[in-house]
Design a protein around this motif. Structure first.
Motif, PDB file in Angstrom:
ATOM      1  N   LEU A  61      30.351  76.196  69.435  1.00  0.00           N
ATOM      2  CA  LEU A  61      30.038  76.096  68.208  1.00  0.00           C
ATOM      3  C   LEU A  61      30.702  74.621  67.573  1.00  0.00           C
ATOM      4  O   LEU A  61      31.853  74.353  67.688  1.00  0.00           O
ATOM      5  N   GLU A  62      30.266  73.344  67.026  1.00  0.00           N
ATOM      6  CA  GLU A  62      31.278  72.500  67.093  1.00  0.00           C
ATOM      7  C   GLU A  62      30.349  71.197  65.826  1.00  0.00           C
ATOM      8  O   GLU A  62      29.078  71.284  65.626  1.00  0.00           O
ATOM      9  N   LEU A  63      31.924  70.727  65.201  1.00  0.00           N
ATOM     10  CA  LEU A  63      31.314  70.185  63.626  1.00  0.00           C
ATOM     11  C   LEU A  63      31.858  69.086  63.826  1.00  0.00           C
ATOM     12  O   LEU A  63      32.744  68.719  64.528  1.00  0.00           O
ATOM     13  N   GLU A  64      30.965  68.323  62.594  1.00  0.00           N
ATOM     14  CA  GLU A  64      31.843  66.300  62.749  1.00  0.00           C
ATOM     15  C   GLU A  64      31.479  66.425  61.208  1.00  0.00           C
ATOM     16  O   GLU A  64      30.098  67.114  60.502  1.00  0.00           O
ATOM     17  N   SER A  65      32.448  65.604  60.376  1.00  0.00           N
ATOM     18  CA  SER A  65      31.682  65.549  59.236  1.00  0.00           C
ATOM     19  C   SER A  65      30.581  64.516  58.630  1.00  0.00           C
ATOM     20  O   SER A  65      30.420  63.848  59.631  1.00  0.00           O
ATOM     21  N   ALA A  66      29.588  65.361  58.019  1.00  0.00           N
ATOM     22  CA  ALA A  66      28.568  64.533  57.662  1.00  0.00           C
ATOM     23  C   ALA A  66      28.689  62.948  57.248  1.00  0.00           C
ATOM     24  O   ALA A  66      27.471  62.614  57.934  1.00  0.00           O
ATOM     25  N   GLU A  67      29.894  62.796  56.796  1.00  0.00           N
ATOM     26  CA  GLU A  67      30.316  61.454  56.201  1.00  0.00           C
ATOM     27  C   GLU A  67      30.111  60.646  57.032  1.00  0.00           C
ATOM     28  O   GLU A  67      29.760  59.682  57.685  1.00  0.00           O
ATOM     29  N   ASP A  68      31.101  60.838  58.359  1.00  0.00           N
ATOM     30  CA  ASP A  68      31.194  60.147  59.202  1.00  0.00           C
ATOM     31  C   ASP A  68      30.314  59.717  60.201  1.00  0.00           C
ATOM     32  O   ASP A  68      29.825  58.883  60.866  1.00  0.00           O
ATOM     33  N   LEU A  69      28.941  61.104  60.127  1.00  0.00           N
ATOM     34  CA  LEU A  69      27.846  61.033  60.624  1.00  0.00           C
ATOM     35  C   LEU A  69      26.890  60.083  60.102  1.00  0.00           C
ATOM     36  O   LEU A  69      26.651  59.151  61.339  1.00  0.00           O
ATOM     37  N   GLU A  70      27.088  60.065  59.595  1.00  0.00           N
ATOM     38  CA  GLU A  70      25.637  58.862  58.266  1.00  0.00           C
ATOM     39  C   GLU A  70      26.708  57.149  58.933  1.00  0.00           C
ATOM     40  O   GLU A  70      25.655  56.746  58.707  1.00  0.00           O
ATOM     41  N   GLU A  71      28.048  57.389  58.166  1.00  0.00           N
ATOM     42  CA  GLU A  71      28.488  55.796  59.271  1.00  0.00           C
ATOM     43  C   GLU A  71      27.727  55.564  60.378  1.00  0.00           C
ATOM     44  O   GLU A  71      28.067  54.308  60.690  1.00  0.00           O
ATOM     45  N   GLU A  72      28.311  56.787  61.250  1.00  0.00           N
ATOM     46  CA  GLU A  72      28.166  56.385  62.298  1.00  0.00           C
ATOM     47  C   GLU A  72      26.280  55.667  62.528  1.00  0.00           C
ATOM     48  O   GLU A  72      26.228  55.055  63.263  1.00  0.00           O
ATOM     49  N   ASP A  73      24.986  56.250  61.430  1.00  0.00           N
ATOM     50  CA  ASP A  73      23.960  56.231  62.112  1.00  0.00           C
ATOM     51  C   ASP A  73      23.540  54.670  61.168  1.00  0.00           C
ATOM     52  O   ASP A  73      22.676  54.173  61.569  1.00  0.00           O
ATOM     53  N   GLU A  74      24.803  54.286  60.468  1.00  0.00           N
ATOM     54  CA  GLU A  74      24.409  53.334  59.341  1.00  0.00           C
ATOM     55  C   GLU A  74      24.973  52.234  60.608  1.00  0.00           C
ATOM     56  O   GLU A  74      24.304  50.700  60.572  1.00  0.00           O
ATOM     57  N   GLU A  75      25.410  52.171  61.309  1.00  0.00           N
ATOM     58  CA  GLU A  75      26.411  51.091  62.579  1.00  0.00           C
ATOM     59  C   GLU A  75      25.207  50.682  63.175  1.00  0.00           C
ATOM     60  O   GLU A  75      25.397  49.649  63.840  1.00  0.00           O
ATOM     61  N   VAL A  76      24.905  52.170  64.366  1.00  0.00           N
ATOM     62  CA  VAL A  76      23.797  51.816  65.381  1.00  0.00           C
ATOM     63  C   VAL A  76      22.321  51.082  64.433  1.00  0.00           C
ATOM     64  O   VAL A  76      21.522  50.184  64.895  1.00  0.00           O
ATOM     65  N   HIS A  77      21.745  51.582  63.229  1.00  0.00           N
ATOM     66  CA  HIS A  77      21.408  50.855  62.418  1.00  0.00           C
ATOM     67  C   HIS A  77      21.130  49.349  62.316  1.00  0.00           C
ATOM     68  O   HIS A  77      20.320  48.455  62.519  1.00  0.00           O
ATOM     69  N   GLU A  78      22.119  48.848  61.671  1.00  0.00           N
ATOM     70  CA  GLU A  78      23.235  47.755  61.868  1.00  0.00           C
ATOM     71  C   GLU A  78      22.315  46.996  62.699  1.00  0.00           C
ATOM     72  O   GLU A  78      22.079  46.060  63.096  1.00  0.00           O
ATOM     73  N   GLU A  79      23.169  47.005  63.936  1.00  0.00           N
ATOM     74  CA  GLU A  79      22.901  46.954  65.321  1.00  0.00           C
ATOM     75  C   GLU A  79      21.378  46.965  65.986  1.00  0.00           C
ATOM     76  O   GLU A  79      21.680  45.603  66.241  1.00  0.00           O
ATOM     77  N   GLU A  80      20.312  48.059  66.256  1.00  0.00           N
ATOM     78  CA  GLU A  80      18.982  47.456  65.685  1.00  0.00           C
ATOM     79  C   GLU A  80      18.324  46.890  65.702  1.00  0.00           C
ATOM     80  O   GLU A  80      17.428  45.863  66.104  1.00  0.00           O
ATOM     81  N   GLU A  81      18.927  46.291  64.018  1.00  0.00           N
ATOM     82  CA  GLU A  81      18.290  45.164  63.242  1.00  0.00           C
ATOM     83  C   GLU A  81      18.791  43.932  63.897  1.00  0.00           C
ATOM     84  O   GLU A  81      17.826  43.329  63.679  1.00  0.00           O
ATOM     85  N   GLU A  82      20.300  43.827  64.302  1.00  0.00           N
ATOM     86  CA  GLU A  82      20.514  42.449  64.676  1.00  0.00           C
ATOM     87  C   GLU A  82      19.982  42.585  66.315  1.00  0.00           C
ATOM     88  O   GLU A  82      19.502  40.753  66.118  1.00  0.00           O
TER      89      GLU A  82
END
Length: 68
Positions: A41-62
């Motif tokens: 069982l492994e947990l991550e902060s939902a806030e950190d995951l959202e930030e990572e998703d936003e960064e990936v999305h921004e990179e894809e847009e670039e």
């Protein structure tokens, strides 16, 4: 029992009752957590995951803009 990745507090959770993608809340710090793995069982902060998703999305847009 699993450890909160935000405050290192103990979270009492039945590992058989959670699936990947489920959300949990830490009783000690109130952080919203996402289950990112179930064996173990492994947990991550939902806030950190959202930030990572936003960064990936921004990179894809670039990258998409570079193709134009």
């Amino acid at each position: 029992m699993v450890t909160c990745p935000v405050c290192a507090g103990a979270i009492d959770v039945d590992e058989e009752d959670v699936d990947e993608g489920d959300s949990l809340s830490c009783d000690e710090c109130g952080a919203t957590l996402k289950v990112v793995g179930t064996d173990p069982l492994e947990l991550e902060s939902a806030e950190d995951l959202e930030e990572e998703d936003e960064e990936v999305h921004e990179e894809e847009e670039e990258e998409e803009e570079d193709w134009r």
